[in-house]
Scaffold this motif. Structure first.
Motif, PDB file in Angstrom:
ATOM      1  N   ASN A   1       0.815  -1.214   0.000  1.00  0.00           N
ATOM      2  CA  ASN A   1       0.000   0.000   0.000  1.00  0.00           C
ATOM      3  C   ASN A   1       0.848   1.263   0.000  1.00  0.00           C
ATOM      4  N   ASP A   2       1.989   1.176  -0.671  1.00  0.00           N
ATOM      5  CA  ASP A   2       2.870   2.345  -0.766  1.00  0.00           C
ATOM      6  C   ASP A   2       3.238   2.901   0.614  1.00  0.00           C
ATOM      7  N   SER A   3       3.456   2.015   1.563  1.00  0.00           N
ATOM      8  CA  SER A   3       3.785   2.446   2.913  1.00  0.00           C
ATOM      9  C   SER A   3       5.289   2.693   3.027  1.00  0.00           C
ATOM     10  N   GLU A   4       5.691   3.882   2.675  1.00  0.00           N
ATOM     11  CA  GLU A   4       7.080   4.282   2.807  1.00  0.00           C
ATOM     12  C   GLU A   4       7.175   5.323   3.915  1.00  0.00           C
ATOM     13  N   TYR A   5       8.006   5.044   4.886  1.00  0.00           N
ATOM     14  CA  TYR A   5       8.038   5.937   6.041  1.00  0.00           C
ATOM     15  C   TYR A   5       9.454   6.000   6.615  1.00  0.00           C
ATOM     16  N   ILE A   6       9.668   7.005   7.407  1.00  0.00           N
ATOM     17  CA  ILE A   6      10.877   7.148   8.216  1.00  0.00           C
ATOM     18  C   ILE A   6      10.441   7.413   9.650  1.00  0.00           C
ATOM     19  N   GLU A   7      10.845   6.523  10.539  1.00  0.00           N
ATOM     20  CA  GLU A   7      10.543   6.722  11.958  1.00  0.00           C
ATOM     21  C   GLU A   7      11.832   7.118  12.683  1.00  0.00           C
ATOM     22  N   THR A   8      11.787   8.236  13.385  1.00  0.00           N
ATOM     23  CA  THR A   8      12.939   8.757  14.115  1.00  0.00           C
ATOM     24  C   THR A   8      12.598   8.830  15.596  1.00  0.00           C
ATOM     25  N   THR A   9      13.456   8.265  16.422  1.00  0.00           N
ATOM     26  CA  THR A   9      13.250   8.305  17.878  1.00  0.00           C
ATOM     27  C   THR A   9      14.541   8.788  18.540  1.00  0.00           C
ATOM     28  N   ALA A  10      14.388   9.457  19.665  1.00  0.00           N
ATOM     29  CA  ALA A  10      15.545   9.972  20.392  1.00  0.00           C
ATOM     30  C   ALA A  10      15.215  10.024  21.880  1.00  0.00           C
ATOM     31  N   GLU A  11      16.269   9.833  22.689  1.00  0.00           N
ATOM     32  CA  GLU A  11      16.108   9.909  24.144  1.00  0.00           C
ATOM     33  C   GLU A  11      17.410  10.418  24.759  1.00  0.00           C
ATOM     34  N   LEU A  12      17.271  11.327  25.706  1.00  0.00           N
ATOM     35  CA  LEU A  12      18.408  11.837  26.463  1.00  0.00           C
ATOM     36  C   LEU A  12      18.053  11.772  27.936  1.00  0.00           C
ATOM     37  N   THR A  13      18.862  11.043  28.707  1.00  0.00           N
ATOM     38  CA  THR A  13      18.625  10.901  30.142  1.00  0.00           C
ATOM     39  C   THR A  13      19.894  11.252  30.895  1.00  0.00           C
ATOM     40  N   ALA A  14      19.749  12.022  31.941  1.00  0.00           N
ATOM     41  CA  ALA A  14      20.880  12.397  32.789  1.00  0.00           C
ATOM     42  C   ALA A  14      20.496  12.171  34.252  1.00  0.00           C
ATOM     43  N   GLN A  15      21.489  11.780  35.032  1.00  0.00           N
ATOM     44  CA  GLN A  15      21.259  11.526  36.454  1.00  0.00           C
ATOM     45  C   GLN A  15      22.400  12.134  37.263  1.00  0.00           C
ATOM     46  N   LYS A  16      22.081  12.673  38.434  1.00  0.00           N
ATOM     47  CA  LYS A  16      23.078  13.276  39.303  1.00  0.00           C
ATOM     48  C   LYS A  16      22.699  13.022  40.764  1.00  0.00           C
ATOM     49  N   LEU A  17      23.677  12.606  41.560  1.00  0.00           N
ATOM     50  CA  LEU A  17      23.485  12.429  42.990  1.00  0.00           C
ATOM     51  C   LEU A  17      23.956  13.687  43.709  1.00  0.00           C
ATOM     52  N   ILE A  18      23.122  14.237  44.594  1.00  0.00           N
ATOM     53  CA  ILE A  18      23.461  15.459  45.315  1.00  0.00           C
ATOM     54  C   ILE A  18      23.248  15.254  46.805  1.00  0.00           C
ATOM     55  N   LEU A  19      23.604  16.272  47.587  1.00  0.00           N
ATOM     56  CA  LEU A  19      23.430  16.248  49.043  1.00  0.00           C
ATOM     57  C   LEU A  19      24.059  14.990  49.630  1.00  0.00           C
ATOM     58  N   ASN A  20      25.389  14.883  49.411  1.00  0.00           N
ATOM     59  CA  ASN A  20      26.147  13.709  49.882  1.00  0.00           C
ATOM     60  C   ASN A  20      25.568  12.410  49.341  1.00  0.00           C
ATOM     61  N   GLU A  21      25.069  12.486  48.114  1.00  0.00           N
ATOM     62  CA  GLU A  21      24.548  11.327  47.386  1.00  0.00           C
ATOM     63  C   GLU A  21      23.315  10.723  48.037  1.00  0.00           C
ATOM     64  N   GLU A  22      22.628  11.494  48.844  1.00  0.00           N
ATOM     65  CA  GLU A  22      21.392  11.015  49.455  1.00  0.00           C
ATOM     66  C   GLU A  22      20.199  11.220  48.533  1.00  0.00           C
ATOM     67  N   VAL A  23      20.275  12.203  47.642  1.00  0.00           N
ATOM     68  CA  VAL A  23      19.168  12.542  46.751  1.00  0.00           C
ATOM     69  C   VAL A  23      19.613  12.321  45.305  1.00  0.00           C
ATOM     70  N   THR A  24      18.767  11.665  44.530  1.00  0.00           N
ATOM     71  CA  THR A  24      19.047  11.390  43.131  1.00  0.00           C
ATOM     72  C   THR A  24      18.132  12.234  42.253  1.00  0.00           C
ATOM     73  N   LEU A  25      18.726  13.003  41.342  1.00  0.00           N
ATOM     74  CA  LEU A  25      17.964  13.793  40.383  1.00  0.00           C
ATOM     75  C   LEU A  25      18.065  13.142  39.011  1.00  0.00           C
TER      76      LEU A  25
END
Length: 772
Positions: A603-627
């Motif tokens: 059925n002429d199904s020509e497509y381009i699917e683009t996906t992206a993800e960016l994840t960052a993590q940081k431990l603060i307050l003497n590594e008690e809290v995770t952001l």
């Protein structure tokens, strides 16, 4: 030892009976020696009675005097003691009868068999490995006592310090005995409390999460790491040291570990006495060379560590490996990198000079592998970057050992080097102990999205000992059925090239829906590294979708799209960049994913699917809290044809919390049914923190904020579709994280801040908590 009763005639008296004859001997000698010990004896004949296995000449060698020699009563007593000390006889009587010395002995019996009674927590084979007594050998009371202590220690190592072991003997014919160890296993002795003294930079809660040993808590009947094991505590000392040193505390020491029992002897208190010292950063970073042909400037550019960063031995080790690999690529063999560190106490910095020096000319003679009853040799050898005949590099061997352990196939893996057939050759010994690598499970599950269901799963991470991963699963719910199969060869052609095949088949049969779907996918793929942190995967995919049982009340767009089954083919790639692979900063990490799929088909199904993800993590307050922060999105672009409802994006509770499946996005204006979208974008922000409960409960809290939307059905709507444009929603909430034996669970309580009238929200859901 307890004496045998008359009711149990088969059981002996004490294990080391001296016998009443020995007492008579002493009385006899006393009588002979009276009134003074000056009386002497002289024997022309010595006879031995009662010996069966032990030869008479052997016994006579312990007398210490010859025939006709004058001996005193004390000398006779000493002779009896020497014969008794051999451990071969239960009783020994030395009786003078005129000119004849009579030695009467009763030999210890032979052990017929060794058995264990009362043990259920420890297998017989494990206990048998701890004892030294052996069948068909002479029974020794002293050895039986030593075996008793060894068995008790086996139980102590498993946290059962109140276990008791009682050895018994059962008399058999022909002077044989059965040796029986009667065991009362007792209960587990748990770790009631773990505390720290001297810690200023990190709280007790953070340090307890580092340790392998855990406190006994709410799930003490299931969790085994709250049991006191001395070897585990020794391991925790090293883990604690590594934790501090990787964060710049170069002078950190565990001064001692105090271990004490409660008054009831049913639990332990463990206290780690630590000295943190000062925190250091990297100062000047330089490279020097003592090797001809090695340009320091070239090697300087290869370094990752930078001035001002927190000092970490792990970072130095990785840079050393990086420089030594660079030397090999430049044809410089036997180059070693020596980190020369200059300490600056005033500025709290450490200057590091990576010195290139000539190492000893030693070669790898061979690699010997033992203990791999299931895993093939080539699977283990693939974790070595060296082969027979290559230059020997101790650091490379250590890294190979870590790669072998990281496979997860072995309960234990030791890699050591020893001198080979000549001083310039080494043999690498690899000793492994196979561990479990597969699982087969049957059961039920519950999802707040799909309701109740039954499942059967099989997973094998080391299929046929080839290092291959194989898994398949069957799941059936109230409204859907799923089948999936996956196979992965991680080292295709012996290289760091993975090859895999995955397939899936899903059907939906929802009585409350206006249509049903059938979908399938088959996809082979290959993957390979492109940098130290980056990896690329290339794949082909065959997709099949069908929309069935469309009713007259279904949305007009769905009815228009239900034109029969559609098959498409696609080529695609995905790229991932993960700083956790090198761990330059133990308190932070970044993960980037990007991929595209190029489709073509019916059925002429020509497509381009683009996906992206960016994840960052940081431990603060003497590594008690995770952001954590995540930006995620996807876009379907059609050159010919158009998307169907089975192709478009529907955000679930993992992608954006606080909504039912298909709860946001374009909707049919008449029926209100979700139609999905060709584009979506979501931003997720969250913080995880302790809530004041004991760490052993494994419960922490969190807050989150999600912002995003799904939009664009990719076709003319005729005004019959709502929210087809980008219409953002905002959700806030709190979370409860609970680490349970069945997996980490997450309970989300949500509150809509900005939603649309027809959105389907939910205020509570339970999911499996995933690690970043």
């Amino acid at each position: 030892m307890k004496k045998a009763t008359q009711a149990n005639a088969r059981r002996s008296a004490p294990l080391n009976p001296k016998g009443h004859a020995a007492a008579l001997l002493l009385l006899g000698l006393t009588a002979v020696a009276s009134p003074a010990l000056a009386q002497t004896y002289s024997f022309s004949t010595v006879t031995v009675e009662g010996n069966q296995r032990i030869e008479t000449p052997t016994i006579l060698t312990y007398l210490g005097f010859a025939r006709g020699e004058a001996v005193s009563a004390a000398a006779l007593n000493d002779a009896a003691q020497r014969i008794r000390a051999t451990g071969l006889f239960e009783t020994v009587d030395v009786v003078p009868q005129g000119g004849t010395l009579v030695i009467r002995v009763t030999e210890f019996p032979t052990v017929n068999q060794i058995t264990f009674e009362g043990n259920s927590r420890v297998r017989d084979a494990e206990l048998a490995a701890a004892v030294r007594s052996e069948p068909r050998r002479v029974y020794s009371p002293a050895q039986a006592e030593a075996d008793t202590a060894a068995i008790t220690q086996v139980y102590a190592d498993q946290g059962r310090i109140n276990a008791t072991v009682s050895p018994r003997i059962i008399r058999r014919a022909d002077n044989r005995v059965d040796l029986v160890f009667e065991i009362f296993e007792g209960g587990l002795t748990e770790v009631e409390r773990i505390s720290f003294v001297g810690n200023r930079s990190f709280g007790e809660g953070r340090l307890r999460r580092v340790l392998e040993t855990k406190q006994a808590g709410l799930l003490r009947a299931i969790i085994s790491r709250d049991t006191y094991i001395s070897d585990r505590v020794a391991f925790d000392r090293q883990v604690l040291t590594d934790f501090y040193q990787s964060r710049g505390y170069v002078d950190f020491q565990v001064q001692n570990v105090d271990v004490g029992l409660t008054r009831e002897r049913d639990a332990y208190y463990i206290t780690f006495n630590v000295q943190e010292g000062q925190k250091f950063d990297f100062g000047n970073i330089t490279v020097s060379s003592e090797v001809a042909g090695a340009d320091p400037a070239v090697f300087q550019d290869a370094l990752k560590v930078r001035t001002g960063a927190t000092y970490s031995p792990d970072v130095i080790e990785r840079d050393i490996s990086r420089l030594e690999r660079l030397a090999l690529r430049q044809g410089l063999n036997f180059v070693r990198v020596e980190p020369r560190i200059t300490r600056n106490d005033r500025t709290l910095t450490l200057d590091v000079d990576f010195a290139l020096v000539n190492g000893p000319r030693i070669f790898v003679e061979r690699i010997d592998i033992e203990g791999n009853n299931t895993t093939l040799d080539r699977v283990i050898r693939s974790r070595f970057n060296v082969v027979e005949g290559d230059p020997f590099n101790p650091r490379e061997i250590r890294e190979s050992a870590e790669r072998i352990r990281a496979m997860g196939y072995f309960a234990n893996a030791d890699v050591n080097a020893r001198e080979g057939s000549s001083p310039d050759q080494v043999v690498i010994d690899v000793d492994v102990e196979e561990g479990p690598t597969g699982s087969l499970s049957f059961g039920g599950n519950f999802s707040t999205d799909n309701g109740f269901g039954l499942m059967a799963k099989f997973n094998q991470r080391n299929f046929l000992g080839r290092g291959q991963a194989l898994s398949f699963s069957l799941q059936g719910g109230e409204d859907n059925r799923q089948f999936s199969f996956s196979f992965t060869e991680p080292r295709l052609l012996g290289r760091d090239l993975s090859f895999g095949i995955s397939t899936s088949y899903n059907t939906t049969d929802n009585q409350n829906a206006l249509y049903d779907t059938t979908s399938g996918r088959f996809s082979p793929r290959i993957g390979f590294p492109v940098s130290e942190n980056g990896r690329v995967s290339l794949y082909y995919a065959y997709n099949y979708t069908d929309i069935t049982d469309v009713t007259t009340t279904s949305p007009f767009i769905v009815a228009d799209e239900a034109e029969g089954a559609v098959a498409t083919q696609a080529l695609g790639y995905s790229y991932s960049f993960d700083t956790r692979r090198t761990g330059l900063d133990p308190t932070a990490g970044v993960l980037v994913r990007f991929g595209q799929e190029f489709g073509f088909g019916d059925n002429d199904s020509e497509y381009i699917e683009t996906t992206a993800e960016l994840t960052a993590q940081k431990l603060i307050l003497n590594e008690e809290v995770t952001l954590r922060a995540t930006l995620e999105g996807g876009y379907l672009s059609y050159g010919e044809g158009q998307s169907r409802i089975t192709d478009r994006y529907f955000l679930n509770s993992r992608t954006m919390r606080g909504f039912e499946p298909g709860g946001i996005g374009p909707r049919d204006s008449n029926t209100g049914d979700a139609l999905g979208g060709n584009a979506y974008a979501v931003a997720r922000f969250e913080a995880e923190f302790p809530v004041g409960l004991p760490e052993e409960y494994g419960i922490s809290g969190g807050v989150f904020l999600d912002y995003g939307s799904v939009w664009d059905i990719g076709r003319a709507t005729g005004g019959n579709v709502d929210y087809n444009d980008f219409t953002p929603r905002t959700i806030a909430g709190v979370s409860v994280f609970w680490k349970t034996p069945i997996g980490p669970l997450r309970f989300n309580f949500t509150e809509p801040l900005d939603v649309q009238p027809n959105d389907e929200t939910k205020q509570f859901d339970v999911t499996i908590s995933t690690e970043f």
